[in-house]
Scaffold this active site. Structure first.
Site, PDB file in Angstrom:
ATOM      1  CE  LYS A  15     -25.479  15.998  21.081  1.00 37.77           C
ATOM      2  NZ  LYS A  15     -26.597  16.656  21.832  1.00 37.77           N
ATOM      3  NE  ARG A  90     -30.293  23.897  25.462  1.00 41.99           N
ATOM      4  CZ  ARG A  90     -30.887  22.535  24.919  1.00 41.99           C
ATOM      5  NH1 ARG A  90     -29.919  21.620  24.202  1.00 41.99           N
ATOM      6  NH2 ARG A  90     -31.875  23.108  25.009  1.00 41.99           N
ATOM      7  CG  HIS A 207     -36.727  25.962  17.188  1.00 42.45           C
ATOM      8  ND1 HIS A 207     -35.270  26.858  16.864  1.00 42.45           N
ATOM      9  CD2 HIS A 207     -36.632  25.149  17.494  1.00 42.45           C
ATOM     10  CE1 HIS A 207     -34.078  25.131  17.483  1.00 42.45           C
ATOM     11  NE2 HIS A 207     -35.340  24.591  17.318  1.00 42.45           N
ATOM     12  NE  ARG A 240     -40.587  17.723  24.640  1.00 43.44           N
ATOM     13  CZ  ARG A 240     -39.400  18.268  23.876  1.00 43.44           C
ATOM     14  NH1 ARG A 240     -40.141  19.467  23.243  1.00 43.44           N
ATOM     15  NH2 ARG A 240     -38.405  18.341  24.796  1.00 43.44           N
ATOM     16  CG  ASP A 283     -36.688  11.936  11.116  1.00 42.52           C
ATOM     17  OD1 ASP A 283     -36.878  12.461  10.024  1.00 42.52           O
ATOM     18  OD2 ASP A 283     -36.092  11.807  11.699  1.00 42.52           O
ATOM     19  NE  ARG A 285     -34.692  13.230   8.146  1.00 44.87           N
ATOM     20  CZ  ARG A 285     -33.942  13.538   8.329  1.00 44.87           C
ATOM     21  NH1 ARG A 285     -32.472  14.445   8.071  1.00 44.87           N
ATOM     22  NH2 ARG A 285     -33.346  13.399   9.674  1.00 44.87           N
ATOM     23  N   GLY A 331     -34.187  21.335  11.951  1.00 45.15           N
ATOM     24  CA  GLY A 331     -34.208  21.173  10.703  1.00 45.15           C
ATOM     25  C   GLY A 331     -35.098  20.483  10.233  1.00 45.15           C
ATOM     26  CG  ASN A 335     -32.869  20.422   6.573  1.00 45.17           C
ATOM     27  OD1 ASN A 335     -31.902  21.085   5.697  1.00 45.17           O
ATOM     28  ND2 ASN A 335     -32.550  20.358   7.663  1.00 45.17           N
ATOM     29  CD  GLU A 384     -30.300  26.688  19.756  1.00 45.31           C
ATOM     30  OE1 GLU A 384     -31.046  25.725  20.599  1.00 45.31           O
ATOM     31  OE2 GLU A 384     -30.512  25.291  19.311  1.00 45.31           O
TER      32      GLU A 384
END
Ligand code: ADP
Length: 400
Positions: A15, A90, A207, A240, A283, A285, A331, A335, A384
């Site tokens: 990326k 990174r 975070h 996790r 997730d 959401r 995330g 959000n 980041e």
């Protein structure tokens, strides 16, 4: 105009984000995935929401970079390779060696590789990415930005585990933490938003992404963090487990007939957390939606998640002897106003931490605490890549 590429290389993906150095404007970002397999996707975003996409076979990282750079020229994002002043990479594990980001020469890259024991899935591919960039862009400075560096300021009492000292001395068994670049960015940004010198502030940064960690930042330095020897420790995460009693490992293995410890660690890394508890999804959401429809396990997952974050906030207030600001990022942190409100709930009144429900209804960078809250609460989108670029500019002395 001079540009820097922030790179995040995995074993089969790469990326990138390109920044213009002077303005710090993001000029392009994208990825190549399925490297070494067939049908790699090459995606380049640029301009005003424009996107280039193609599918092609990419043998290795070097070929991926060649394809990317040629396409960047084709799309007029850069005119020539000369415009690239350096690359920042990174890197997950910096151990006790890399206390700051570092300009990497051959010896430095070897040190990154030697730290692979601490991040088997990451450091090797990251070093491979660095070598590939050095081949394609010879002579351009390469900077490594380590997830762990920010936490190297932790005092011994925070990083030592209460196990025989020789395990630390012989094998480096200690807390290293992770997400350091993100914690560093949002803590500094919070100080900026408060108009104060970070040296005078006690900040707790949360975070909360698919992976999550909480950090106590005292005077701009990480003094404790929730992830441990690996990212498995700390709060409940997407998949996790976070902190558990280590003796559960042998107990569950025996009861479930799991004979290989690697399978058990895989369960704790990939099948636990929100996913394991809710049985619905990793997730947030999906878990929120299922809980809203009355799924009790999803509701339990949410409550455990909130509880663990609250416990870390409480303990870090004790560790620092107070707190001036709490920051939510990543995330979920950016959000999910519902998550922030559930964590900064009425129980936090006692600490003088109070949210403003209207201000909390946002996904943008904002102060979200009530006017009379003793402690400021912020939501700050993490960046980041910008930190990687700034470190690259600083360490490679890029001037224009
Ligand atoms: P990663 O650790 O993979 O970088 P992110 O920082 O992208 O993860 O965070 C992913 C998490 O953010 C997921 O749990 C996702 O559900 C959550 N998330 C994203 N948008 C929302 C939202 N609108 N409401 C709740 N959670 C969200």
């Amino acid at each position: 105009m001079s540009k820097v590429i922030a790179v995040n290389a995995g074993s089969s993906s790469l990326k990138f984000t390109i920044y213009e150095v002077t303005s710090e404007d993001e000029v392009s970002s994208g990825l190549v995935d399925r490297i070494g397999l067939n049908d790699s996707n090459v995606v380049i975003k640029y301009g005003d929401g424009e996107k280039f996409e193609t599918v092609t076979d990419v043998k290795n990282h070097e070929e991926a970079i060649n394809i990317l750079l040629e396409q960047l020229i084709e799309l007029n994002i850069i005119e020539s390779y000369d415009e690239i002043s350096g690359t920042g990479h990174r890197i997950v594990a910096g151990g006790e060696i890399f206390k700051d980001s570092a300009l990497l020469d051959e010896e430095g890259i070897k040190q990154v590789e030697a730290l692979s024991d601490f991040a088997p899935l990451h450091n090797g591919p990251e070093a491979q990415g660095i070598r590939a960039f050095q081949k394609v862009l010879p002579g351009k400075p390469t900077v490594g930005v380590f997830d762990t560096s920010f936490h190297t300021t932790m005092p011994e009492k925070a990083y030592l585990y209460s196990v025989p000292m020789e395990y630390y001395e012989k094998h480096g068994a200690r807390r290293y933490g992770a997400h350091g670049t993100s914690h560093r960015y949002v803590a500094n940004r919070a100080a900026e938003l408060m108009g104060k010198d970070i040296a005078d502030l006690k900040i707790i940064t949360c975070h909360l992404g698919n992976g999550g960690s909480i950090t106590a930042v005292d005077g701009g330095k990480s003094v404790d963090t929730s992830m441990g020897f690996t990212p498995l420790a700390g709060i409940t995460m997407g998949t996790r487990s976070g902190d558990i009693d280590a003796s559960l490992v042998s107990y569950i293995m025996e009861k479930e007939g799991i004979s290989d410890i690697k399978d058990m660690i895989d369960i704790l890394n990939n099948k636990s957390g929100l996913l394991g508890l809710s049985g619905v999804s990793s997730d947030m959401r999906d878990v929120e939606a299922a809980a809203a429809e009355g799924n009790e396990n999803a509701q339990a997952a949410l409550e455990v998640f909130y509880d663990r974050v609250q416990k870390y906030i409480g303990s870090y207030i004790a560790v620092m002897g107070g707190v001036d600001a709490i920051v939510f990022t990543a995330g979920i942190g950016e959000n999910s106003p519902a998550t922030r409100a559930a964590i900064i709930n009425d129980q936090m009144d006692w600490f003088g931490i109070d949210l403003d429900a209207d201000k909390n209804d946002t996904r943008d960078e904002a102060e979200i605490s009530a006017d009379d809250s003793r402690v400021k609460v912020f939501t700050i989108p993490t960046d980041e890549e910008l930190m990687i670029v700034r470190d690259t500019v600083r360490l490679a002395n890029i001037t224009e």
